[in-house]
Design a protein around this motif. Structure first.
Motif, mmCIF file in Angstrom:
data_model
loop_
_atom_site.group_PDB
_atom_site.id
_atom_site.type_symbol
_atom_site.label_atom_id
_atom_site.label_comp_id
_atom_site.label_asym_id
_atom_site.label_seq_id
_atom_site.Cartn_x
_atom_site.Cartn_y
_atom_site.Cartn_z
ATOM 1 N N LEU A 367 0.829 -1.210 0.000
ATOM 2 C CA LEU A 367 0.000 0.000 0.000
ATOM 3 C C LEU A 367 0.865 1.262 0.000
ATOM 4 O O LEU A 367 0.514 2.260 -0.646
ATOM 5 C CB LEU A 367 -0.928 -0.002 1.208
ATOM 6 C CG LEU A 367 -2.041 -1.068 1.196
ATOM 7 C CD1 LEU A 367 -2.808 -1.074 2.507
ATOM 8 C CD2 LEU A 367 -2.991 -0.834 0.028
ATOM 9 N N SER A 370 2.016 1.886 -3.444
ATOM 10 C CA SER A 370 0.904 2.416 -4.227
ATOM 11 C C SER A 370 0.655 3.881 -3.901
ATOM 12 O O SER A 370 0.274 4.664 -4.785
ATOM 13 C CB SER A 370 -0.361 1.590 -3.965
ATOM 14 O OG SER A 370 -0.185 0.257 -4.398
ATOM 15 N N SER A 374 0.603 7.310 -6.625
ATOM 16 C CA SER A 374 -0.708 7.934 -6.806
ATOM 17 C C SER A 374 -0.598 9.395 -7.209
ATOM 18 O O SER A 374 0.425 10.060 -6.980
ATOM 19 C CB SER A 374 -1.529 7.823 -5.519
ATOM 20 O OG SER A 374 -0.969 8.640 -4.512
ATOM 21 N N MET A 420 -7.892 3.171 -1.569
ATOM 22 C CA MET A 420 -6.885 2.428 -2.325
ATOM 23 C C MET A 420 -7.119 0.931 -2.181
ATOM 24 O O MET A 420 -7.088 0.181 -3.161
ATOM 25 C CB MET A 420 -5.485 2.785 -1.819
ATOM 26 C CG MET A 420 -4.990 4.151 -2.248
ATOM 27 S SD MET A 420 -3.386 4.543 -1.523
ATOM 28 C CE MET A 420 -2.440 3.120 -2.015
ATOM 29 N N ARG A 421 -7.385 0.505 -0.964
ATOM 30 C CA ARG A 421 -7.623 -0.917 -0.722
ATOM 31 C C ARG A 421 -8.919 -1.355 -1.396
ATOM 32 O O ARG A 421 -9.015 -2.460 -1.945
ATOM 33 C CB ARG A 421 -7.688 -1.170 0.779
ATOM 34 C CG ARG A 421 -7.572 -2.627 1.150
ATOM 35 C CD ARG A 421 -7.201 -2.786 2.605
ATOM 36 N NE ARG A 421 -6.913 -4.168 2.940
ATOM 37 C CZ ARG A 421 -6.107 -4.532 3.925
ATOM 38 N NH1 ARG A 421 -5.500 -3.611 4.647
ATOM 39 N NH2 ARG A 421 -5.914 -5.819 4.181
ATOM 40 N N TYR A 423 -10.228 -0.085 -4.171
ATOM 41 C CA TYR A 423 -10.010 -0.204 -5.614
ATOM 42 C C TYR A 423 -9.149 -1.416 -5.973
ATOM 43 O O TYR A 423 -9.289 -1.986 -7.055
ATOM 44 C CB TYR A 423 -9.375 1.071 -6.159
ATOM 45 C CG TYR A 423 -10.381 2.142 -6.485
ATOM 46 C CD1 TYR A 423 -11.400 1.905 -7.397
ATOM 47 C CD2 TYR A 423 -10.329 3.395 -5.885
ATOM 48 C CE1 TYR A 423 -12.336 2.875 -7.701
ATOM 49 C CE2 TYR A 423 -11.254 4.380 -6.185
ATOM 50 C CZ TYR A 423 -12.259 4.113 -7.093
ATOM 51 O OH TYR A 423 -13.191 5.069 -7.395
ATOM 52 N N LYS A 424 -8.256 -1.828 -5.069
ATOM 53 C CA LYS A 424 -7.425 -2.995 -5.345
ATOM 54 C C LYS A 424 -8.214 -4.299 -5.285
ATOM 55 O O LYS A 424 -7.717 -5.349 -5.670
ATOM 56 C CB LYS A 424 -6.240 -3.037 -4.380
ATOM 57 C CG LYS A 424 -5.166 -2.003 -4.711
ATOM 58 C CD LYS A 424 -3.984 -2.101 -3.770
ATOM 59 C CE LYS A 424 -2.927 -1.061 -4.127
ATOM 60 N NZ LYS A 424 -2.354 -1.258 -5.466
ATOM 61 N N SER A 425 -9.444 -4.230 -4.801
ATOM 62 C CA SER A 425 -10.273 -5.427 -4.734
ATOM 63 C C SER A 425 -10.979 -5.720 -6.061
ATOM 64 O O SER A 425 -11.600 -6.771 -6.202
ATOM 65 C CB SER A 425 -11.324 -5.282 -3.631
ATOM 66 O OG SER A 425 -12.304 -4.321 -3.983
ATOM 67 N N ALA A 699 -6.647 -8.951 -11.144
ATOM 68 C CA ALA A 699 -6.643 -7.787 -10.274
ATOM 69 C C ALA A 699 -5.395 -6.947 -10.532
ATOM 70 O O ALA A 699 -4.427 -7.412 -11.167
ATOM 71 C CB ALA A 699 -6.716 -8.205 -8.812
ATOM 72 N N GLU A 700 -5.398 -5.726 -10.015
ATOM 73 C CA GLU A 700 -4.250 -4.835 -10.194
ATOM 74 C C GLU A 700 -2.994 -5.445 -9.589
ATOM 75 O O GLU A 700 -1.915 -5.411 -10.187
ATOM 76 C CB GLU A 700 -4.558 -3.490 -9.539
ATOM 77 C CG GLU A 700 -3.416 -2.495 -9.569
ATOM 78 C CD GLU A 700 -3.746 -1.226 -8.818
ATOM 79 O OE1 GLU A 700 -2.836 -0.672 -8.157
ATOM 80 O OE2 GLU A 700 -4.917 -0.781 -8.873
ATOM 81 N N ASP A 701 -3.121 -6.000 -8.382
ATOM 82 C CA ASP A 701 -2.003 -6.659 -7.710
ATOM 83 C C ASP A 701 -2.199 -8.169 -7.757
ATOM 84 O O ASP A 701 -3.293 -8.674 -7.509
ATOM 85 C CB ASP A 701 -1.905 -6.187 -6.254
ATOM 86 C CG ASP A 701 -1.488 -4.728 -6.152
ATOM 87 O OD1 ASP A 701 -0.306 -4.441 -6.371
ATOM 88 O OD2 ASP A 701 -2.361 -3.896 -5.864
ATOM 89 N N ALA A 704 -4.026 -10.241 -5.091
ATOM 90 C CA ALA A 704 -5.495 -10.273 -5.028
ATOM 91 C C ALA A 704 -5.976 -11.253 -6.085
ATOM 92 O O ALA A 704 -5.875 -10.980 -7.284
ATOM 93 C CB ALA A 704 -6.072 -8.874 -5.267
#
Length: 777
Positions: A367, A370, A374, A420-421, A423-425, A699-701, A704
């Motif tokens: 995080l 990230s 940003s 942020m968390r 959106y990472k989902s 996912a982005e990461d 996930a």
């Protein structure tokens, strides 16, 4: 006395007459002098002949699809694309003349009767500006001044310019220019943008009441704005005034007027912005393409083209119909897949959601990285000169924001760190389609919502490709060893010794299902993604020839020369994968993807014409045999669910994420699913003779991801998008997507009909019939 009085009265009267005519003539001389001074630019610049011939207006660059539709525009302030008089419906012109200038065809720029009426009534009976004068004002002056003297000077300038315009242009050209110059609000600059934005149609397709509404906006587009939160009632009333004027001057009859006045505005509001509309990710890619083209191609005088003001027309290969089918498939499948992902990642089921397999320390580090990437960090660090401590602290301070959800945007108060968390989902798609024979890219879906997710997953993103890499190993083996899909290899574990191919470690791959024994045909091995067979082929040909082939197929990414690449450890883009697979469908000839066919200036002069770039990579025989192998994936492997007719165990298990199922595709399809370690990436590459499409979901990461392969495999994540897209394309009568066989070389020497050798299919591994799980890396 009486006579003297009479003589005196007559003298006084003649004096008054002399004064009257003196003042009248002086006024005429004064007015003439004002006109003369204005003409000689004493009161400021006046447009000369050349300026009148080419008035300066900012024209948006228009992006046009292969089927002639406008995909979008590039502009700063003026979203203007001019149209000709012949593209304007007659009732739109009638509405303008009836409302703004009833004697338009009988004057030469100035309406004398209208001006006299305005003077006598002191403006209470309406203004006297003709369409030509209003055009002069729009082109060269803009809004009037509050100073009386300045207003008089401005009006004189308008008269002079109006007369010049009438001499320079025809009546029809002036009408077209007026419609093209006016700002209708909401980025609707000119009649074409207005008709598209307010009614989602071209000007020629406007009906009478729509034309009346747009003409009514000429009075004041800010006041008479039809959007619900602005002034729809006032706009409708103004529209009805225009309809009354049309009836008054005989353009429509009373019955038509009454009928139309009883209707609603019936807007079809379709905003044209850079972050909304069709093919948003492609348009952003195109913006960068155009910036580079402008940099490399100056005008003849050495100056640079203006992407936002020179009215360029960029003709692309994107098919707007296919693009809409693709975006619809994404919009249908992704919310269902996301719902299942969220269900598996509630705090109760996964305390570290949406991440799996990470410690809290690793999550904090992820995080923090990230944060530093940003826009908030960039703004506070470089614009506001804040310290790192202050910036990090700001990420924990609740703030008002609008966030994305599949049910619509949500206005909320949230900590930026929590957002942020959140959106990472989300799981993201990337999708591209290409005609293998021409290289023309037909579909480009870089994500699900450009407004909230601006990272392009077609060309910008590179992700691990999993088993979709295996066909490159098979193609190399076929090319070098002349192998047949019917040839069998032992399904037993193999170890490639350390150092056999350079400085490499020992490698012993496993089958995902843990099943070994017997022999399997190459066709069955690829259909079921058997890792041991791919490893044996890699050992036969070596990793270097595989890498060499992949490079010839247009892949630019660095690929390590190690045996394990055969199971898809390399990170590649959807763009690269589609172009590489298209070579198989094009008899071994690689075509570099084409996105722009030509560019024109505002006058229609061609400034750029693409030149196809192609090269022979494989023999037609090798390419066809590889395609034949890939057909096995949809006949008996992980892609065979494309053939299902529904009502089976598979559909019952996956009912929450299936979209458009059953697909019931019966035509020849070559394809390959791909699933990476930990189910971080799901792929499906699908081909018919004239269309190759690649789909990636993840996912982005990579931390996930789905917990199991049940939902995390390419056949569940990516294949449904391909299936629904193709099903829609086949249902669209306007498209000519092939249902035929792949072209077979006449001099084919490799046997592809395995029934000749093994009629009963002995020795082949048989996938599960109820819930297939592909044997992936």
């Amino acid at each position: 006395m009486a006579k003297k009085k009479q003589v005196k009265q007559e003298h006084d009267f003649s004096t008054y007459v002399k004064w009257f005519w003196g003042l009248f003539l002086a006024g005429l001389v004064f007015i003439a002098l004002l006109f003369l001074l204005a003409r000689f630019e004493v009161f400021g610049d006046m447009p000369d002949h050349t300026v009148l011939e080419n008035p300066k207006t900012n024209l948006a660059t228009e992006v046009i699809s292969a089927d002639g539709q406008t995909l979008g525009k590039f502009y700063f302030n003026d979203n203007r694309t001019p149209v000709g008089y012949e593209d304007l419906p007659q009732h739109l012109i009638d509405a303008l003349i009836a409302t703004e200038d009833a004697r338009y065809y009988s004057h030469s720029g100035i309406d004398a009767w209208g001006t006299l009426r305005a003077v006598v009534k002191m403006g209470s009976g309406g203004g006297a500006s003709t369409i030509s004068q209003q055009l002069a004002k729009q082109l060269f002056h803009g809004e009037g001044s509050s100073n009386i003297a300045e207003r008089i000077i401005q009006k004189i300038k308008e008269w002079i310019i109006a007369i010049r315009l009438e001499r320079q242009y025809t009546k029809e050209e002036i009408i077209a220019m007026y419609f093209n110059i006016y700002d209708f609000g909401n980025n609707a600059d000119g009649i074409r943008s207005a008709s598209r934005i307010y009614f989602n149609k071209e000007p020629r397709d406007l009906n009478i009441k729509e034309s009346a509404m747009l003409v009514g906006m000429f009075k004041n587009s800010s006041l008479y704005n039809p959007r619900p939160h602005r002034n729809p009632i006032g706009t409708r009333n103004r529209r009805d005034v225009v309809l009354s004027q049309m009836e008054k001057y005989g353009y429509i009859n009373e019955a038509v007027k009454d009928s139309l006045q009883s209707t609603k505005l019936d807007l079809n509001y379709s905003p044209e912005s850079h972050k909304e509309g069709v093919a948003t990710y492609f348009r952003e890619f195109l913006r960068d393409f155009m910036k580079q083209w402008i940099e490399d191609n100056p005008k003849p005088d050495g100056s640079k083209y203006n992407l936002y003001g020179d009215g360029l027309k960029v003709y692309t290969t994107i098919d707007s119909r296919m693009q809409q089918h693709a975006e619809y498939a994404v919009q249908q499948h992704m919310p269902r897949l996301q719902a299942e992902f969220d269900h598996q990642n509630t705090p109760q089921r996964n305390p570290t959601a949406p991440f799996l397999g990470l410690t809290q320390s690793e999550i904090d580090g992820l995080l923090k990285r990230s944060m530093k990437q940003s826009e908030r960090w960039r703004h506070m660090k470089y614009d506001l000169k804040k310290s790192d401590e202050e910036i990090i602290k700001s990420f924990s301070q609740p703030t008002q924001m609008t966030v994305f959800s599949w049910k619509g945007e949500i206005d909320t108060i949230m900590k930026p760190l929590d957002s942020m968390r959140y959106y990472k989902s989300f799981l993201h798609p990337g999708m591209m389609s290409m005609d293998p024979q021409t290289g023309h890219v037909k579909v480009w879906v870089g994500g699900m919502n450009y407004k909230h997710f601006q990272y392009d997953h077609v060309k910008q993103s590179k992700r691990q490709v999993g088993s979709t890499f295996k066909p490159f190993v098979y193609a190399t083996a076929i090319d070098q060893l002349h192998l047949s899909p019917c040839d069998k290899l032992p399904n037993t574990q193999i170890t490639i010794e350390a150092g056999k191919y350079g400085n490499t470690k020992a490698w012993t791959p496993k089958n995902a299902g843990g099943e070994y024994g017997g022999s399997i045909t190459l066709k069955s091995a690829l259909a079921n993604s058997v890792n041991t067979i791919t490893a044996r082929l890699m050992d036969k040909v070596g990793p270097q020839p595989v890498v060499d082939l992949v490079k010839k197929l247009g892949v630019e990414a660095e690929i390590p020369v190690v045996p394990s690449i055969g199971l898809g450890s390399a990170d590649l883009s959807v763009y690269e994968m589609v172009a590489a697979y298209a070579t198989f469908a094009n008899q071994g000839v690689y075509n570099k993807p084409v996105m722009v066919t030509h560019i024109e200036d505002k006058n229609g002069t061609i400034l750029y014409q693409f030149k196809p770039e192609s090269k022979d990579v494989l023999s037609a025989e090798t390419a066809y045999v590889t395609v034949n192998l890939l057909e096995g994936v949809t006949e008996s492997g992980s892609g065979r669910r494309l053939r299902h007719k529904g009502a089976d165990k598979w559909s019952a298990v996956y009912k929450e994420i299936i979209t458009g199922y059953p697909y019931e595709l019966s035509n020849p399809i070559a394809g390959k699913t791909g699933t990476t370690q930990n189910q971080s990436d799901g792929w499906f590459m699908g081909m018919v003779p004239n269309l190759v499409t690649g789909v990636w979901v993840g996912a982005e990461d990579r931390a996930a991801h789905f917990r199991t392969i049940t939902y995390g495999q390419g056949a569940s994540m990516a294949l449904p998008i391909w299936g629904m897209f193709m099903k829609s394309c086949y249902q669209d009568d306007q498209l000519n997507v092939s249902k035929g066989e792949f072209l077979k070389p006449q001099d084919l020497t490799i046997e592809v009909n395995c029934a000749k050798y093994d009629p009963e299919g002995q020795g082949d591994a048989s996938p599960e019939e109820d819930i297939p799980e592909e044997l992936e890396f």
